[in-house]
Design a protein around this motif. Structure first.
Motif, short mmCIF file in Angstrom:
data_model
loop_
_atom_site.label_atom_id
_atom_site.label_comp_id
_atom_site.label_asym_id
_atom_site.label_seq_id
_atom_site.Cartn_x
_atom_site.Cartn_y
_atom_site.Cartn_z
N UNK A 56 22.62 49.58 -7.63
CA UNK A 56 22.76 50.30 -8.89
C UNK A 56 23.38 49.47 -9.99
N UNK A 57 23.97 50.15 -10.95
CA UNK A 57 24.51 49.48 -12.14
C UNK A 57 25.99 49.11 -12.01
N UNK A 58 26.71 49.80 -11.11
CA UNK A 58 28.17 49.63 -11.06
C UNK A 58 28.68 49.66 -9.62
N UNK A 78 28.42 55.90 -14.07
CA UNK A 78 28.93 57.06 -14.81
C UNK A 78 27.83 57.75 -15.60
N UNK A 79 26.59 57.44 -15.31
CA UNK A 79 25.48 57.98 -16.10
C UNK A 79 24.91 59.27 -15.52
N UNK A 80 25.49 59.77 -14.42
CA UNK A 80 24.98 60.99 -13.80
C UNK A 80 23.99 60.74 -12.68
N UNK A 81 23.75 59.48 -12.37
CA UNK A 81 22.86 59.13 -11.27
C UNK A 81 23.27 57.77 -10.73
N UNK A 82 23.34 57.65 -9.40
CA UNK A 82 23.72 56.39 -8.77
C UNK A 82 23.00 56.23 -7.46
N UNK A 83 23.45 55.27 -6.66
CA UNK A 83 22.82 55.02 -5.36
C UNK A 83 23.88 54.66 -4.32
N UNK A 84 23.51 54.90 -3.06
CA UNK A 84 24.15 54.26 -1.91
C UNK A 84 23.10 53.34 -1.32
N UNK A 85 23.46 52.10 -1.08
CA UNK A 85 22.49 51.13 -0.57
C UNK A 85 22.99 50.54 0.75
N UNK A 101 19.66 55.76 -0.96
CA UNK A 101 19.50 57.14 -1.38
C UNK A 101 20.12 57.33 -2.75
N UNK A 102 19.56 58.26 -3.51
CA UNK A 102 20.09 58.57 -4.84
C UNK A 102 21.31 59.48 -4.72
N UNK A 103 22.24 59.33 -5.65
CA UNK A 103 23.44 60.16 -5.70
C UNK A 103 23.62 60.69 -7.11
N UNK A 104 24.64 61.52 -7.28
CA UNK A 104 24.96 62.04 -8.61
C UNK A 104 25.84 61.07 -9.39
N UNK A 121 26.12 59.97 10.07
CA UNK A 121 26.23 60.49 8.71
C UNK A 121 27.13 59.57 7.89
N UNK A 122 27.13 59.78 6.59
CA UNK A 122 28.03 59.04 5.72
C UNK A 122 28.63 60.00 4.71
N UNK A 123 29.96 59.93 4.54
CA UNK A 123 30.68 60.79 3.60
C UNK A 123 31.16 59.96 2.42
N UNK A 124 30.98 60.47 1.21
CA UNK A 124 31.33 59.74 0.01
C UNK A 124 32.25 60.56 -0.89
N UNK A 125 33.06 59.86 -1.70
CA UNK A 125 33.98 60.52 -2.63
C UNK A 125 33.54 60.23 -4.05
N UNK A 126 33.48 61.29 -4.89
CA UNK A 126 33.12 61.16 -6.30
C UNK A 126 34.34 61.50 -7.15
N UNK A 127 34.82 60.53 -7.91
CA UNK A 127 36.11 60.63 -8.59
C UNK A 127 36.16 61.74 -9.64
N UNK A 128 35.33 61.67 -10.64
CA UNK A 128 35.43 62.64 -11.75
C UNK A 128 34.70 63.96 -11.50
N UNK A 129 33.58 63.97 -10.77
CA UNK A 129 33.00 65.28 -10.45
C UNK A 129 33.87 66.11 -9.50
#
Length: 390
Positions: A56-58, A78-85, A101-104, A121-129
């Motif tokens: 992704x970008x960041x 921070x654009x509302x769309x990201x990835x896990x690679x 996979x795409x993420x928010x 499985x994989x669990x992820x943390x989203x800071x501002x959402x």
């Protein structure tokens, strides 16, 4: 003279095990680099051997699993769309993308868990959402669960406007997932259903107001005493937690805070822009990095070192050491315990520092390399993560 001799002995001890070492490094501008470390005596050389895109970008964080030679990269877009690679890691450290996979977006950390082999499985943390999200592995099979956090009032720090989950961390049994929440001053606890990947909330551990817990690490004594340590970004401190497991399979893991110590020596404190960043445990020693304190000179931030009582797990201040980097957002200790790789976010450098496994002391700078463009202090740019491939 004694200090110089100690550093020399640390360097001599590390040299044989350091030959041929490989590291992965992510940069907020997009690339993920493979670095090679070679040593000769007490000095070494870092070089970039390959570079990959696809995160992704960041790119904000890396997780490496040596048993499967797999790395996961998490995009903090921070654009509302990201990835896990997902990448396969070759014998030379070269990365080959093997899943995505795409993420928010705004994902700052992730951890593999569950399934029959602990990697279902994989669990992820989203800071501002203010969310955690889980996905089925291999990537591309879709989302399993989304948990949104709220809180009734703001915290004492201006950054505690909403919950800010900052990490997903497994317990040693693989049955519970912990989520340090910087915004809510909580260590959230979830029970894992290994077969479905579902997470069920348990009562959280309560940090002190304004602590802002960011990351966590586990320690276990030879007699089986288990402790959790958290790094508190906003409080510039580390906390030690008592851990109690349930007596039946339906119960929850419970945490109670036992100690909190500053990431600075007694009588000292950080400045208005300092922020604690990362925490690691090696043997009976605990390490925590500080950003923007410049304790050791211009653009030379510190790492706090604590001793861990081998019986109780209690911690005590030992000393501060030079990270040889500015804004050390990330650092990792090699398995032999002889080398520490510091990733300076703003300086965008990887600094390899010698370590004495017996005393826990950090020694001389072994090797140093700027990777990508330097960042700006306090901004989301520069180097983001560094891990040993071993």
């Amino acid at each position: 003279m004694v200090h110089l001799l100690s550093n020399l002995l640390v360097g001599l001890a590390l040299a044989p095990s350091a030959l041929g070492a490989t590291l992965l490094v992510s940069h907020f501008s997009g690339p993920v680099y493979t670095l090679s470390l070679t040593t000769s005596g007490t000095t070494g050389k870092l070089s970039i051997t390959s570079q990959a895109g696809g995160c992704g970008t960041t790119p904000a964080w890396l997780e490496y699993y040596n048993d499967t030679k797999t790395a996961y990269c998490f995009d903090e877009s921070w654009t509302g769309s990201g990835v896990i690679t997902q990448y396969n890691v070759g014998s030379d450290g070269r990365l080959t993308q093997s899943g995505q996979t795409r993420t928010s977006g705004n994902t700052v950390h992730g951890k593999v868990y569950g399934g029959s082999d602990g990697k279902g499985f994989i669990a992820t943390a989203q800071y501002s959402p203010s969310t955690i999200t889980t996905y089925k592995l291999p990537l591309g099979q879709g989302q399993v669960q989304l948990e949104k956090f709220t809180m009734s009032q703001r915290g004492p720090n201006s950054r505690q406007d909403v919950p800010h989950p900052h990490e997903t961390q497994l317990d040693p049994t693989g049955k519970f997932m912990l989520v340090p929440d910087l915004g809510a001053d909580l260590i959230r606890i979830f029970k894992i259903d290994a077969s479905t990947g579902r997470l069920t909330a348990c009562p959280a551990g309560q940090a002190s107001p304004g602590d802002g817990p960011r990351h966590a690490q586990w320690w276990k004594s030879a007699d089986g005493v288990l402790r959790l340590y958290t790094l508190n970004e906003l409080g510039n401190s580390v906390s030690s937690w008592n851990v109690v497991y349930p007596t039946d399979s339906n119960g929850c893991l419970a945490l109670s805070r036992a100690q909190t110590l500053s990431t600075y020596a007694p009588g000292k404190k950080g400045g208005p822009t300092t922020k604690a960043a990362e925490i690691r445990v090696a043997g009976n020693f605990l390490y925590a990095s500080n950003r923007a304190d410049q304790t050791f000179g211009s653009n030379q931030d510190s790492v706090a070192i604590y001793t861990i009582d081998h019986q109780t797990g209690g911690i005590a201040w030992k000393e501060a050491a030079n990270s040889y980097s500015y804004y050390p957002r990330t650092f990792d200790i090699n398995k032999d315990g002889t080398l520490v790789a510091f990733g300076g976010q703003t300086s965008s450098n990887v600094a390899i520092v010698s370590r004495d496994p017996a005393t826990g002391k950090l020694g001389n700078l072994v090797a140093n390399l700027q990777v990508g463009n330097k960042g700006r202090a306090g901004e989301e740019d520069g180097l983001s993560a560094v891990v040993w491939v071993e």
